[in-house]
Write a protein that holds these residues in place. Structure first.
Motif, PDB file in Angstrom:
ATOM      1  N   SER A   1      14.760  -0.758  -2.769  1.00 26.74           N
ATOM      2  CA  SER A   1      13.701  -0.592  -2.707  1.00 26.74           C
ATOM      3  C   SER A   1      13.507   1.073  -3.054  1.00 26.74           C
ATOM      4  O   SER A   1      13.940   1.805  -1.987  1.00 26.74           O
ATOM      5  CB  SER A   1      13.286  -1.167  -1.449  1.00 26.74           C
ATOM      6  OG  SER A   1      13.555  -2.412  -1.959  1.00 26.74           O
TER       7      SER A   1
ATOM      8  N   VAL B   1       0.030   3.935  -4.047  1.00 30.67           N
ATOM      9  CA  VAL B   1      -0.563   2.717  -4.841  1.00 30.67           C
ATOM     10  C   VAL B   1      -0.790   2.511  -6.260  1.00 30.67           C
ATOM     11  O   VAL B   1       0.078   1.921  -7.040  1.00 30.67           O
ATOM     12  CB  VAL B   1      -1.067   1.955  -3.804  1.00 30.67           C
ATOM     13  CG1 VAL B   1      -1.503   0.539  -3.914  1.00 30.67           C
ATOM     14  CG2 VAL B   1      -0.779   1.793  -2.127  1.00 30.67           C
TER      15      VAL B   1
ATOM     16  N   GLY C   1       2.258   2.456  -8.463  1.00 32.93           N
ATOM     17  CA  GLY C   1       3.220   1.098  -8.709  1.00 32.93           C
ATOM     18  C   GLY C   1       4.150   0.714  -7.099  1.00 32.93           C
ATOM     19  O   GLY C   1       5.148  -0.190  -7.355  1.00 32.93           O
TER      20      GLY C   1
ATOM     21  N   THR D   1       4.914  -0.247  -3.959  1.00 34.94           N
ATOM     22  CA  THR D   1       4.531  -1.620  -3.352  1.00 34.94           C
ATOM     23  C   THR D   1       5.042  -1.364  -1.445  1.00 34.94           C
ATOM     24  O   THR D   1       4.421  -1.986  -0.519  1.00 34.94           O
ATOM     25  CB  THR D   1       4.522  -3.009  -3.863  1.00 34.94           C
ATOM     26  OG1 THR D   1       6.085  -2.276  -3.787  1.00 34.94           O
ATOM     27  CG2 THR D   1       4.535  -2.543  -5.272  1.00 34.94           C
ATOM     28  N   ILE D   2       5.400  -0.611  -1.558  1.00 45.84           N
ATOM     29  CA  ILE D   2       6.418  -0.233   0.460  1.00 45.84           C
ATOM     30  C   ILE D   2       5.574   0.945   0.851  1.00 45.84           C
ATOM     31  O   ILE D   2       6.461   2.217   0.417  1.00 45.84           O
ATOM     32  CB  ILE D   2       7.711  -0.670   0.145  1.00 45.84           C
ATOM     33  CG1 ILE D   2       8.328  -1.980   0.182  1.00 45.84           C
ATOM     34  CG2 ILE D   2       7.864  -0.863   1.935  1.00 45.84           C
ATOM     35  CD1 ILE D   2       9.423  -1.555  -0.340  1.00 45.84           C
TER      36      ILE D   2
ATOM     37  N   GLU E   1      -4.661  -1.910   0.207  1.00 39.11           N
ATOM     38  CA  GLU E   1      -4.789  -3.053  -0.432  1.00 39.11           C
ATOM     39  C   GLU E   1      -3.265  -3.913   0.589  1.00 39.11           C
ATOM     40  O   GLU E   1      -2.523  -3.718   0.540  1.00 39.11           O
ATOM     41  CB  GLU E   1      -4.208  -2.989  -1.650  1.00 39.11           C
ATOM     42  CG  GLU E   1      -5.025  -2.281  -2.855  1.00 39.11           C
ATOM     43  CD  GLU E   1      -4.011  -1.985  -4.219  1.00 39.11           C
ATOM     44  OE1 GLU E   1      -3.325  -3.589  -4.411  1.00 39.11           O
ATOM     45  OE2 GLU E   1      -4.399  -1.406  -4.642  1.00 39.11           O
TER      46      GLU E   1
ATOM     47  N   ASN F   1      -2.040  -5.988  -0.527  1.00 37.61           N
ATOM     48  CA  ASN F   1      -0.583  -6.790  -0.996  1.00 37.61           C
ATOM     49  C   ASN F   1       0.930  -5.722  -0.974  1.00 37.61           C
ATOM     50  O   ASN F   1       1.598  -5.844  -1.040  1.00 37.61           O
ATOM     51  CB  ASN F   1      -0.262  -6.890  -2.832  1.00 37.61           C
ATOM     52  CG  ASN F   1      -0.975  -5.784  -3.250  1.00 37.61           C
ATOM     53  OD1 ASN F   1      -1.304  -4.473  -2.757  1.00 37.61           O
ATOM     54  ND2 ASN F   1      -0.427  -5.826  -4.520  1.00 37.61           N
ATOM     55  N   ILE F   2       0.140  -4.345  -0.146  1.00 35.67           N
ATOM     56  CA  ILE F   2       1.498  -3.471   0.200  1.00 35.67           C
ATOM     57  C   ILE F   2       1.765  -4.245   1.604  1.00 35.67           C
ATOM     58  O   ILE F   2       1.663  -4.580   2.366  1.00 35.67           O
ATOM     59  CB  ILE F   2       0.448  -2.017   0.235  1.00 35.67           C
ATOM     60  CG1 ILE F   2       0.056  -1.643  -0.601  1.00 35.67           C
ATOM     61  CG2 ILE F   2       1.587  -0.936   1.430  1.00 35.67           C
ATOM     62  CD1 ILE F   2       0.784  -1.085  -1.854  1.00 35.67           C
ATOM     63  N   ARG F   3       3.227  -4.139   1.476  1.00 37.96           N
ATOM     64  CA  ARG F   3       4.625  -4.089   2.605  1.00 37.96           C
ATOM     65  C   ARG F   3       4.442  -2.708   3.766  1.00 37.96           C
ATOM     66  O   ARG F   3       4.747  -2.171   3.057  1.00 37.96           O
ATOM     67  CB  ARG F   3       5.833  -4.348   2.103  1.00 37.96           C
ATOM     68  CG  ARG F   3       5.312  -5.751   0.940  1.00 37.96           C
ATOM     69  CD  ARG F   3       6.473  -5.717   0.320  1.00 37.96           C
ATOM     70  NE  ARG F   3       7.743  -5.869   0.379  1.00 37.96           N
ATOM     71  CZ  ARG F   3       9.175  -5.479  -0.866  1.00 37.96           C
ATOM     72  NH1 ARG F   3       8.766  -5.513  -1.876  1.00 37.96           N
ATOM     73  NH2 ARG F   3      10.055  -5.138  -0.377  1.00 37.96           N
TER      74      ARG F   3
END
Length: 98
Positions: free
Chosen positions: A29, A46, A49, A51-52, A69, A71-73
């Motif tokens: 990751s 973001v 691409g 996402t963390i 957003e 959907n971000i972890r």
């Protein structure tokens, strides 16, 4: 070099390193740490691409959490005072701490 180009370079390096060590690149990751980074730059990350997102200060994480957003972890990196856990426990996926 743009943020997107930098991220693409890092992803290629991760991929090559994973293969060289006989690991699956998809098991690795990429965490973009945003300590002191302005909100608009985070959006660029973001958009590229990632996402963390990792943050090491509770207040900064809280300030950025609702602006980025859903959907971000989120990860919290570093020490965490017991009295601040209640503010982030439902917002972070992982706490990196010793």
């Amino acid at each position: 070099m743009s943020i997107k180009e930098n991220i693409d370079t890092v992803k290629r390096r991760i991929y090559k390193a994973a293969l060289a060590s006989k690991r699956d690149p998809h098991d690795i990751s990429l965490v973009a740490v945003t300590k002191g980074v302005a909100y608009d730059k985070i959006l660029d990350v973001v958009d590229a691409g990632v996402t963390i997102i990792g943050e090491n200060r509770v207040q900064e994480l809280l300030d950025k959490y609702d602006k980025v957003e859903s959907n971000i972890r989120w990860h919290l990196i570093g020490s965490l005072q017991t009295n601040k856990v209640k503010y982030i426990i439902d917002k972070v996926e992982l706490i990196h701490s010793l």
